[in-house]
Design an enzyme around this catalytic site. Structure first.
Site, PDB file in Angstrom:
ATOM      1  N   GLU A   1       7.550  47.627  28.971  1.00  0.00           N
ATOM      2  CA  GLU A   1       9.095  47.218  28.668  1.00  0.00           C
ATOM      3  C   GLU A   1       9.191  46.633  27.215  1.00  0.00           C
ATOM      4  O   GLU A   1      10.434  46.488  26.898  1.00  0.00           O
ATOM      5  CB  GLU A   1       9.568  46.474  29.690  1.00  0.00           C
ATOM      6  CG  GLU A   1       9.906  47.228  30.763  1.00  0.00           C
ATOM      7  CD  GLU A   1      10.334  46.215  32.254  1.00  0.00           C
ATOM      8  OE1 GLU A   1      10.422  45.228  32.072  1.00  0.00           O
ATOM      9  OE2 GLU A   1      10.749  46.865  33.393  1.00  0.00           O
TER      10      GLU A   1
ATOM     11  N   GLU B   1     -11.215  47.031  41.714  1.00  0.00           N
ATOM     12  CA  GLU B   1     -11.157  45.671  41.382  1.00  0.00           C
ATOM     13  C   GLU B   1     -12.203  44.999  41.388  1.00  0.00           C
ATOM     14  O   GLU B   1     -12.419  43.609  41.139  1.00  0.00           O
ATOM     15  CB  GLU B   1      -9.944  45.186  42.158  1.00  0.00           C
ATOM     16  CG  GLU B   1     -10.121  44.951  43.650  1.00  0.00           C
ATOM     17  CD  GLU B   1      -9.227  44.158  44.508  1.00  0.00           C
ATOM     18  OE1 GLU B   1      -9.352  43.108  45.015  1.00  0.00           O
ATOM     19  OE2 GLU B   1      -8.084  44.819  44.583  1.00  0.00           O
TER      20      GLU B   1
END
Length: 273
Positions: A81, A112
């Site tokens: 953004e 992960e």
């Protein structure tokens, strides 16, 4: 001392499936109200982190986010953004998620748990001492994040950690520790809820404060935003009308000519001298 995951503790509410919908919603909302107060307690550490990021970005440095699952997605979201909101190239704030871009939509098994992967990915970006690395992990135990923070700190890179459990292994690897402790989740262990909300608030604060201090905001307006749709062209046009007192059409033509609000205003003012 034994590390206790508050985020994994049993919910304060029982028999959820027996509750009316309104009661479920009211209880979730009641829990969510704890989040901003938890974030408030981290402001001093956030100030240190943002100060360090701004100093380094003024030297050409970048901000990297790393995380897995919800934490990784939130980092990628925040990074994505920055270009449209502040007109910064997408090379300044970069989000990496365990498992790569496919993990944005679908879980990638065991990604992960790879201790070395994030650091290997960061090396592809030639991460250096002008950069900042922020690891995001609600649990505070994600190997993907721990490994990269440890390597980065060894190399003299500024490191920050965002975790919702105090005294976590992830925080132990970071120079600056951001720990909004929001308590047990409404659905036990569902850290996409309060923990995710806390992380989103913290990430918003980091990049918003950084962009303001880098001059990407004037007054309270996004004067460097990209004109990617009609809504944003209209918003930018009204900013110019307010600043220069021009007609809407004059302001719109000026905006479209120069590409962003800040440049349009600066050039117009220079021409009037």
């Amino acid at each position: 001392m034994t590390f206790i995951k508050i985020t994994e503790q049993p919910s304060l509410y029982n028999d959820l499936e027996k509750k009316p919908i309104f009661e479920i919603l009211a209880e979730i909302n009641q829990e969510d109200q704890k989040v901003a107060l938890a974030v408030q307690k981290t402001l001093s550490e956030l100030e240190k982190l943002v100060t360090g990021i701004v100093e380094r970005m003024k030297r050409g440095g970048r901000l990297f986010y790393i995380g897995a699952g919800t934490s990784g997605r939130l980092g990628v979201l925040d990074a994505s953004e920055i270009p449209p909101t502040y007109g910064m190239p997408d090379t300044y704030v970069i989000g990496l998620i365990a498992g790569g871009d496919s993990a944005l939509r679908n879980p990638v098994e065991a990604a992960e748990d790879n201790y070395d992967q994030a650091w290997e990915e960061l090396l592809e970006y030639k991460i250096n001492q002008n950069d900042t690395l922020v690891g995001i992990a609600a649990s505070g135990t994600t190997p993907y994040v721990i490994g990269a923070l440890r390597k980065a700190r060894e190399k003299g890179i500024l490191t920050g950690a965002i975790s919702c459990n105090p005294g976590s292994p992830v925080a132990a690897e970071a120079e600056i520790k951001i720990e909004p402790v929001v308590g047990p989740e409404y659905v036990t262990g569902s850290t996409r809820m309060k923990s995710g909300t806390a992380q989103k608030l913290v990430l918003n604060m980091i990049t918003t404060a950084t962009m303001i201090k880098l001059g990407r905001v004037k007054g309270n307006k996004m004067v460097n935003m990209q004109l990617t749709n009609q809504k944003l062209v209209d918003r930018g046009t009204r900013m110019i009308v307010d600043e220069l007192g021009l007609s809407y059409e004059q302001a719109k033509n000026l905006l479209l000519l120069h590409g962003n609000v800040k440049t349009a205003i600066e050039i117009y003012k220079n021409q009037q001298k």
